[in-house]
Write an enzyme that holds these catalytic residues in place. Structure first.
Site, PDB file in Angstrom:
ATOM      1  N   ASN A  48     -23.732  -4.208  -8.865  1.00 37.70           N
ATOM      2  CA  ASN A  48     -22.760  -3.008  -8.434  1.00 37.70           C
ATOM      3  C   ASN A  48     -21.832  -2.516  -9.259  1.00 37.70           C
ATOM      4  O   ASN A  48     -22.075  -2.990 -10.532  1.00 37.70           O
ATOM      5  CB  ASN A  48     -22.041  -3.980  -7.164  1.00 37.70           C
ATOM      6  CG  ASN A  48     -21.304  -5.135  -7.836  1.00 37.70           C
ATOM      7  OD1 ASN A  48     -20.518  -5.112  -8.671  1.00 37.70           O
ATOM      8  ND2 ASN A  48     -21.786  -6.407  -7.310  1.00 37.70           N
TER       9      ASN A  48
ATOM     10  N   PRO B 107     -25.491 -17.532  -1.678  1.00 41.34           N
ATOM     11  CA  PRO B 107     -24.479 -18.237  -1.146  1.00 41.34           C
ATOM     12  C   PRO B 107     -23.193 -17.641  -1.430  1.00 41.34           C
ATOM     13  O   PRO B 107     -22.835 -16.928  -2.148  1.00 41.34           O
ATOM     14  CB  PRO B 107     -24.584 -19.630  -2.074  1.00 41.34           C
ATOM     15  CG  PRO B 107     -25.025 -18.970  -3.344  1.00 41.34           C
ATOM     16  CD  PRO B 107     -26.085 -17.938  -2.929  1.00 41.34           C
TER      17      PRO B 107
ATOM     18  N   LYS C 265     -11.834 -11.690   6.987  1.00 44.42           N
ATOM     19  CA  LYS C 265     -12.302 -12.616   5.774  1.00 44.42           C
ATOM     20  C   LYS C 265     -11.262 -13.812   5.591  1.00 44.42           C
ATOM     21  O   LYS C 265     -11.815 -14.712   4.975  1.00 44.42           O
ATOM     22  CB  LYS C 265     -12.432 -11.839   4.564  1.00 44.42           C
ATOM     23  CG  LYS C 265     -13.874 -10.837   4.576  1.00 44.42           C
ATOM     24  CD  LYS C 265     -14.032  -9.945   3.622  1.00 44.42           C
ATOM     25  CE  LYS C 265     -15.003  -9.082   3.879  1.00 44.42           C
ATOM     26  NZ  LYS C 265     -15.069  -8.013   3.013  1.00 44.42           N
TER      27      LYS C 265
ATOM     28  N   LYS D 145     -12.859 -17.257   5.666  1.00 46.09           N
ATOM     29  CA  LYS D 145     -13.047 -17.895   4.296  1.00 46.09           C
ATOM     30  C   LYS D 145     -11.964 -19.108   4.119  1.00 46.09           C
ATOM     31  O   LYS D 145     -11.958 -19.640   2.929  1.00 46.09           O
ATOM     32  CB  LYS D 145     -13.032 -17.227   3.281  1.00 46.09           C
ATOM     33  CG  LYS D 145     -14.342 -16.222   3.400  1.00 46.09           C
ATOM     34  CD  LYS D 145     -14.823 -15.261   2.383  1.00 46.09           C
ATOM     35  CE  LYS D 145     -15.877 -14.263   2.528  1.00 46.09           C
ATOM     36  NZ  LYS D 145     -16.520 -13.861   1.424  1.00 46.09           N
TER      37      LYS D 145
HETATM   38  O1  C5P Z   1     -17.374 -11.326   2.379  1.00 43.67           O
HETATM   39  P1  C5P Z   1     -17.155 -10.566   1.310  1.00 43.67           P
HETATM   40  O2  C5P Z   1     -18.385 -10.550   0.058  1.00 43.67           O
HETATM   41  O3  C5P Z   1     -16.510  -9.123   1.338  1.00 43.67           O
HETATM   42  O4  C5P Z   1     -15.919 -11.080   0.661  1.00 43.67           O
HETATM   43  C1  C5P Z   1     -15.268 -10.822  -0.839  1.00 43.67           C
HETATM   44  C2  C5P Z   1     -14.462 -11.923  -1.343  1.00 43.67           C
HETATM   45  O5  C5P Z   1     -15.542 -13.142  -1.367  1.00 43.67           O
HETATM   46  C3  C5P Z   1     -14.100 -11.798  -2.730  1.00 43.67           C
HETATM   47  O6  C5P Z   1     -13.157 -12.522  -3.038  1.00 43.67           O
HETATM   48  C4  C5P Z   1     -15.670 -12.302  -3.474  1.00 43.67           C
HETATM   49  O7  C5P Z   1     -15.237 -12.735  -4.714  1.00 43.67           O
HETATM   50  C5  C5P Z   1     -16.014 -13.571  -2.774  1.00 43.67           C
HETATM   51  N1  C5P Z   1     -17.271 -13.778  -2.626  1.00 43.67           N
HETATM   52  C6  C5P Z   1     -17.753 -14.557  -2.939  1.00 43.67           C
HETATM   53  N2  C5P Z   1     -19.229 -15.024  -2.859  1.00 43.67           N
HETATM   54  C7  C5P Z   1     -20.050 -14.026  -2.388  1.00 43.67           C
HETATM   55  C8  C5P Z   1     -19.504 -12.981  -1.876  1.00 43.67           C
HETATM   56  C9  C5P Z   1     -18.274 -12.630  -1.931  1.00 43.67           C
HETATM   57  O8  C5P Z   1     -17.131 -15.658  -3.560  1.00 43.67           O
HETATM   58  N3  C5P Z   1     -21.517 -14.380  -2.146  1.00 43.67           N
END
Ligand code: C5P
Length: 395
Positions: free
Chosen positions: A209, A305, A337, A341
């Site tokens: 990305n 993951p 989120k 989380k």
């Molecule tokens: O769910 P999403 O990817 O949008 O969430 C973003 C947050 O989760 C960010 O803080 C990102 O660093 C973390 N993240 C992660 N592992 C993933 C995807 C996102 O730690 N596989």
């Protein structure tokens, strides 16, 4: 407010010390001044006495002195010592342990940090003896405020001019600010993810990305300044590794980042997940470069993951902060989120800022409170994030 002891030497720029004293007083600092005998030929002690609202010290053997041993008590009083202007002579005296007047004696007996703002004739400035003396004093933690180039009293345009008074005052301000900041996260262990991940498809191609890693690296840089012990787990970026880290772990894929994080998570105080982790990876990574033999290529992706989600599951004493880079319904998505989380705070921002050096964000906390931060350099936003983290810790 802090106590600043200003030493004024007998260069023509001595008259500028009046401005420095006045500006520091306006900012609320307590100021006392020591002048060399030569400086009093250029500017009257009365001027600096009036501006500093304190007696000016010149002579070690002043008949009107109090009972105190002034060359000791002035040094003890000072939180910082600034010599401005500092001549070739005073630098030479300090570097060689000479204490033969009030200023050089006080400097030799005072233990606070010392700033030396150079001002002199260009030939003196270029004299290698001065350079040697400066190098020697730097080893003993003296800070130098270098001269500017400009029109000198000796009628030439050259280096040797005292730095602008506002700049000198800013340097002093920043010194005290950074000392104050230093305390915010002293001793706290921070585990930080940053950068993007790359998920290989074949030996030369990968899914990734736009993330530059600037936001995460800015957090690392600021956290070090605030006294934290920082472990940075980073995916690929084009950035230099920040200085002063406790540990730097370079990873490529989400799986590698996940393993590196979970290995260290239990032993951390703060977790900040700033990395732009790829949510999916190719199910199969081909050993050889994929050929364009077909009109259509179907790539099956497997879910990676969620590192932050797993940190949230294992969370015990840790403060946990995540990011939500969204393109729509920013606050709503970020709030979801935050809950899912198990975070203490989420930094909601617009995904379009991923590559930029600036960012705007809304911080949303577990208790539902929100704070908006306008567009600013990522390094400054990083400071705001860490200030909020320290507020959560001290609550
Ligand atoms: O769910 P999403 O990817 O949008 O969430 C973003 C947050 O989760 C960010 O803080 C990102 O660093 C973390 N993240 C992660 N592992 C993933 C995807 C996102 O730690 N596989």
């Amino acid at each position: 407010m802090k106590n600043i002891l200003i030493g004024v030497c007998g260069g023509i720029a001595a008259y500028k010390s009046a401005n420095i004293v006045s500006k520091l007083k306006k900012k609320g600092y307590n100021v006392k001044v020591i002048m060399t005998k030569n400086a009093t030929e250029i500017i009257a002690p009365l001027t600096l006495e009036t501006l500093s609202r304190n007696k000016v010290f010149v002579d070690m053997w002043d008949k009107n002195r109090g009972y105190e041993v002034e060359h000791i008590s002035l040094g003890e009083w000072a939180d910082l010592c600034l010599i401005a202007p500092a001549t070739y002579n005073i630098v030479g005296k300090i570097a060689n342990g000479i204490a033969d007047d009030m200023l050089s004696t006080v400097i030799s007996a005072c233990t606070c940090d010392k700033f030396i703002a150079l001002a002199m004739n260009v030939n003196m400035y270029n004299n290698p003896i001065l350079k040697d003396n400066i190098e020697k004093l730097k080893k003993y933690n003296y800070h130098f405020i270098d001269s500017d180039e400009g029109f000198l009293a000796c009628n030439t345009n050259a280096k040797g001019r005292l730095k602008n008074e506002d700049d000198i005052v800013n340097i002093i301000d920043n010194y005290f600010l950074s000392k104050k900041r230093k305390k915010l996260l002293t001793g706290k262990k921070l585990l930080l993810t940053a950068g993007r991940t790359e998920e290989p498809l074949d030996p030369v191609r990968y899914f990734s990305n736009n993330s530059s890693g600037k936001m995460g690296y800015s957090i690392a840089e600021q956290a070090v300044k605030l006294g934290a012990k920082v472990t940075l787990i980073s995916g690929p970026t084009d950035l230099d590794v920040p200085k002063g880290l406790s540990e730097f772990v370079q990873v490529k894929t989400a799986k590698e980042m996940y393993e590196a994080v979970l290995k260290r998570f239990d032993d951390t105080d703060i977790g900040i997940a700033c990395a732009a982790v790829a949510d999916y990876k190719p199910k199969v990574c081909s050993d050889q470069k994929i050929k364009k033999n077909t009109d259509e290529l179907v790539i099956v992706l497997d879910k990676n993951p969620d590192i932050l989600y797993n940190m949230g599951l294992r969370k015990d004493k840790q403060i946990l902060v995540g990011f939500a880079a969204e393109t729509e319904n920013i606050i709503e998505n970020a709030t979801k989120k935050l809950k899912k989380k198990n975070l203490d705070m989420i930094v909601a921002n617009n995904a379009h800022n991923m590559k930029s050096s600036n960012n705007a964000a809304t911080f949303i906390k577990k208790d539902g409170s929100m704070k908006e931060y306008e567009q600013k350099p990522k390094i400054d936003l990083a400071f705001d994030i860490l200030t909020e983290v320290s507020n959560i810790i001290t609550k």
